[in-house]
Design an enzyme around this catalytic site. Structure first.
Site, mmCIF file in Angstrom:
data_model
loop_
_atom_site.group_PDB
_atom_site.id
_atom_site.type_symbol
_atom_site.label_atom_id
_atom_site.label_comp_id
_atom_site.label_asym_id
_atom_site.label_seq_id
_atom_site.Cartn_x
_atom_site.Cartn_y
_atom_site.Cartn_z
ATOM 1 N N HIS A 70 0.852 -1.192 0.000
ATOM 2 C CA HIS A 70 0.000 0.000 0.000
ATOM 3 C C HIS A 70 0.888 1.243 0.000
ATOM 4 O O HIS A 70 1.870 1.298 0.755
ATOM 5 C CB HIS A 70 -0.906 -0.013 1.237
ATOM 6 C CG HIS A 70 -1.900 1.099 1.222
ATOM 7 N ND1 HIS A 70 -3.028 1.075 0.422
ATOM 8 C CD2 HIS A 70 -1.922 2.291 1.858
ATOM 9 C CE1 HIS A 70 -3.701 2.202 0.592
ATOM 10 N NE2 HIS A 70 -3.045 2.959 1.452
ATOM 11 N N GLU A 115 8.712 1.307 -3.148
ATOM 12 C CA GLU A 115 8.035 0.025 -3.387
ATOM 13 C C GLU A 115 8.930 -0.901 -4.200
ATOM 14 O O GLU A 115 9.114 -2.073 -3.857
ATOM 15 C CB GLU A 115 6.708 0.249 -4.125
ATOM 16 C CG GLU A 115 5.720 1.066 -3.339
ATOM 17 C CD GLU A 115 4.336 1.067 -3.984
ATOM 18 O OE1 GLU A 115 3.607 0.089 -3.825
ATOM 19 O OE2 GLU A 115 3.976 2.057 -4.640
HETATM 20 C C1 GAR Z 1 1.327 0.937 -6.310
HETATM 21 O O1 GAR Z 1 1.773 2.209 -5.881
HETATM 22 C C2 GAR Z 1 0.591 0.251 -5.188
HETATM 23 O O2 GAR Z 1 1.090 0.531 -3.909
HETATM 24 C C3 GAR Z 1 -0.785 0.830 -5.342
HETATM 25 O O3 GAR Z 1 -0.995 0.825 -6.732
HETATM 26 C C4 GAR Z 1 0.252 1.090 -7.398
HETATM 27 C C5 GAR Z 1 0.425 0.106 -8.524
HETATM 28 O O4 GAR Z 1 1.490 0.499 -9.339
HETATM 29 N N1 GAR Z 1 -1.757 0.060 -4.631
HETATM 30 C C6 GAR Z 1 -2.795 0.594 -4.005
HETATM 31 O O5 GAR Z 1 -3.024 1.793 -4.001
HETATM 32 C C7 GAR Z 1 -3.682 -0.411 -3.289
HETATM 33 N N2 GAR Z 1 -4.521 0.224 -2.328
HETATM 34 P P1 GAR Z 1 2.102 -0.497 -10.415
HETATM 35 O O6 GAR Z 1 0.941 -1.027 -11.260
HETATM 36 O O7 GAR Z 1 3.019 0.357 -11.228
HETATM 37 O O8 GAR Z 1 2.807 -1.587 -9.666
#
Ligand code: GAR
Length: 189
Positions: free
Chosen positions: A104, A174
């Site tokens: 998250h 992340e």
């Molecule tokens: C990420 O920042 C993840 O933490 C978020 O979506 C993005 C996906 O990026 N998740 C949430 O907000 C869940 N509540 P990506 O498709 O480039 O990995």
């Protein structure tokens, strides 16, 4: 070999980082990419790496077997969510106890819950004049963004930061941490 399924709804940059990290791993492999959207970027990421894909059908996911049979048949031991926006149904949580984790883009328990994803999270953080934000990696339970926290990392917020600049900082955190934390959890499981 422990087999991971990555669930994602969007671009899939975290999925790509995990695929790269586990490419030649001795005991862990990314074996399946699952999405709720047939045009999600993450499916192209899977294709480029020759990883099998599965597109979820809403009715079966929420009111059928939640695709548990398909996941078990594919030999999946562990599920990681990487920007997956549907709630995980109880049937799936029961079929994979302590084996589903989520990332998250905020420091939970703040800025979590239904509707709190992507730019909505970063804008809320800016609006509340927080001085720091970060990432949370946690086990998944029946509630949005709620299960036991495994790992958090922080970054500071400067006066000129916007929701967009925060998103970039947080995404970098992340990418740096998610695969390593997944590896640690799986090696201990
Ligand atoms: C990420 O920042 C993840 O933490 C978020 O979506 C993005 C996906 O990026 N998740 C949430 O907000 C869940 N509540 P990506 O498709 O480039 O990995």
């Amino acid at each position: 070999m422990k087999k991971i399924a990555i669930f994602a709804s969007g671009t899939g940059s975290n999925a790509a980082k995990n695929i790269d990290f586990f490419k030649n791993h001795k005991s862990i492999s990314v074996s399946l990419i699952v999405s709720n959207k047939s045009d999600a970027g993450v499916l192209k990421v899977a294709e480029q790496s020759s990883i099998q894909t599965l597109v979820l059908e809403k009715e079966i996911f929420f009111r059928g077997n939640a695709f548990t049979d398909e996941l078990k048949e594919a030999g999946i031991n562990f599920i990681i969510l990487a920007g997956f926006l549907w709630k995980i149904p109880t049937a799936l949580i029961k079929a994979f106890p302590n084996s589903i984790i989520n990332i998250h883009p905020a420091l939970l328990p703040k800025y979590g819950g239904k509707g709190m994803y992507g730019q909505y999270v970063h804008q809320a953080v800016i609006d509340n004049k927080e001085t720091e934000t970060g990432i949370t990696i946690h086990f998944v339970d029946e509630h949005y963004d709620h299960g036991d926290i495994i790992f958090q990392a922080k970054c500071s917020i400067e006066e000129n930061d916007t929701a967009y600049s925060l998103a970039a900082k947080v995404l970098q955190l992340e990418h740096e941490h998610y695969p390593k934390v997944v590896e640690q959890v799986l090696l201990q499981a």
